[in-house]
Design a protein around this motif. Structure first.
Motif, short mmCIF file in Angstrom:
data_model
loop_
_atom_site.label_atom_id
_atom_site.label_comp_id
_atom_site.label_asym_id
_atom_site.label_seq_id
_atom_site.Cartn_x
_atom_site.Cartn_y
_atom_site.Cartn_z
N TYR A 148 0.79 -1.23 0.00
CA TYR A 148 0.00 0.00 0.00
C TYR A 148 0.83 1.29 0.00
CZ TYR A 148 -4.16 2.80 0.55
OH TYR A 148 -5.17 3.70 0.33
N PRO A 149 1.96 1.36 0.71
CA PRO A 149 2.71 2.63 0.68
C PRO A 149 3.09 3.07 -0.73
CG PRO A 149 3.49 1.26 2.48
CD PRO A 149 2.54 0.41 1.69
N LEU A 150 3.55 2.16 -1.56
CA LEU A 150 3.91 2.53 -2.92
C LEU A 150 2.67 2.90 -3.73
CD1 LEU A 150 5.92 2.94 -5.15
CD2 LEU A 150 5.91 0.47 -5.57
N GLU A 200 9.78 2.14 0.73
CA GLU A 200 8.82 1.05 0.91
C GLU A 200 9.20 0.09 2.03
OE1 GLU A 200 8.00 -0.76 -3.01
OE2 GLU A 200 9.07 1.00 -3.77
N ALA A 201 10.43 -0.42 1.99
CA ALA A 201 10.84 -1.41 2.98
C ALA A 201 10.84 -0.81 4.39
CB ALA A 201 12.22 -1.96 2.64
N ARG A 202 11.29 0.43 4.51
CA ARG A 202 11.36 1.08 5.83
C ARG A 202 9.95 1.34 6.37
NH1 ARG A 202 16.35 5.48 5.43
NH2 ARG A 202 17.96 3.97 4.82
N LEU A 203 9.08 1.85 5.50
CA LEU A 203 7.73 2.15 5.96
C LEU A 203 6.97 0.86 6.31
CD1 LEU A 203 5.65 4.23 6.62
CD2 LEU A 203 4.97 4.29 4.21
N ALA A 204 7.20 -0.20 5.52
CA ALA A 204 6.57 -1.48 5.84
C ALA A 204 7.01 -1.95 7.22
CB ALA A 204 6.93 -2.52 4.78
#
Length: 365
Positions: free
Chosen positions: A82-84, A340-344
């Motif tokens: 979802y962030p992307l 993406e990876a950090r926010l996930a």
């Protein structure tokens, strides 16, 4: 956990071809053949969905056992995707606002900015048959379709637990039969379900079932095949079938054979790399390439190329296109690593869940 590197490189190639197809709409007249020829490769999206079904079932088929594990699985998928989606959607929302308030004379594709469809895009239901046209980040329909398949994964798991391979086979036949019925009765407003995008959720679910069925076949096979060559032959045959516009079920059968052979080879020899090392960062973000390329298309083709270059030279167009494709890959890699990876990880930490392992089959084409 097996990396399934063949799937990585196939999805990367598919994402690049889809990007080239969309960029090809801006080609000079003599080079419009690029767009026309690549349009026949539409079933590459089904390859994306089949591979996703294979990997998701392989990863979560035994893990999802009750309501809690189901919610955990959905949270992990949503945190990864979802962030992307929100970032790329926000770009098109800003462009649409700039056009509406007169800061831009044209946003490239005015039909993309239909505000009554924004909620559907935010909720990831735009490919469930709730709207007539693709809007905002138009390629995100496939993400919406995959989200539908993620939600209904328990149906696939239940079919397998009740009937094993036979249960999945029955569900597979019923899923594609339902697609044919929806087209023939006019419920799905397309000549063929392969063209479905605003109704792509149901197409994707059927492909997911096929992927799950293949995962079960691979898991239960006693074959010791480890060569990647048969899988490559099968995927090339599938692409040839697409180019020749053979019956879609011929193409699906060839795609299924390719995925099955690739799954066997990767299971039996999981340490072998099947593509050059320098491609690994790009192969890991095929989903990002797919979702970011409409943004770079909007910026560098709808705006820069159309308003400032618009060359009739095919050489100039292809050189420019190659540069923008490389730029898009770079954007996708940077986005994954820095955003993406950090926010996930942050989202999953907030929810009290562990950080997900690197994505097994997130794509959408």
């Amino acid at each position: 956990m097996i990396r399934y590197r063949l799937f990585e490189i196939w999805r990367l190639v598919a994402a690049l071809l889809i990007m080239l197809y969309h960029f090809g709409h801006f080609a000079p007249g003599e080079s419009q053949w690029v767009k026309d020829e690549l349009s026949a490769l539409r079933p590459l999206l089904d390859m994306f969905f089949i591979i996703s079904g294979f990997l998701i079932f392989n990863r979560y088929g035994t893990e999802v056992r009750n309501a809690r594990s189901y919610l955990v699985y959905l949270c992990k998928r949503l945190a990864r995707l979802y962030p992307l989606h929100l970032a790329t959607l926000s770009y098109f929302v800003l462009v649409g606002l700039a056009v509406q308030f007169g800061f831009l004379r044209s946003g490239g594709e005015p039909q993309l900015y239909q505000w009554d469809t924004l909620v559907a895009n935010l909720l990831l239901v735009q490919a469930w048959g709730v709207q007539d046209k693709l809007t905002f980040n138009f390629v995100s329909w496939s993400l919406s379709a995959e989200w539908f398949a993620y939600i209904f994964l328990p149906v696939i798991i239940l079919a397998h637990r009740l009937g094993g391979r036979a249960g999945l086979l029955v569900l597979l036949v019923l899923s594609y039969a339902a697609l044919e019925a929806m087209v023939r009765t006019g419920i799905m407003p397309f000549e063929n379900w392969v063209q479905a995008d605003t109704w792509g959720a149901y197409r994707t679910f059927a492909d997911f079932v096929l992927g799950a069925f293949l995962a079960v076949l691979v898991a239960g096979s006693s074959s010791t095949i480890a060569s990647r060559a048969p899988a490559w032959v099968a995927i090339i045959a599938a692409c040839t079938s697409m180019a020749l516009q053979l019956n879609i079920y011929v193409t699906l059968a060839l795609l299924g054979i390719a995925v099955f052979l690739a799954g066997l080879a990767e299971r039996n020899d999981p340490e072998r790399y099947t593509y050059p090392a320098f491609l690994r960062p790009a192969a890991a973000v095929s989903f990002g390439i797919y979702l970011w390329h409409p943004v770079t298309e909007s910026l560098f083709f709808s705006f820069v190329w159309s308003h400032f270059i618009a060359s009739q030279s095919s050489l100039a167009f292809f050189a420019y296109t190659a540069a923008i494709m490389l730029l898009t890959v770079g954007v996708a890699i940077t986005s994954y690593q820095l955003f993406e990876a950090r926010l996930a990880g942050v989202l999953l930490h907030m929810l009290g869940l562990r950080r997900p392992e690197r994505s097994p089959g997130v794509a959408p084409v």
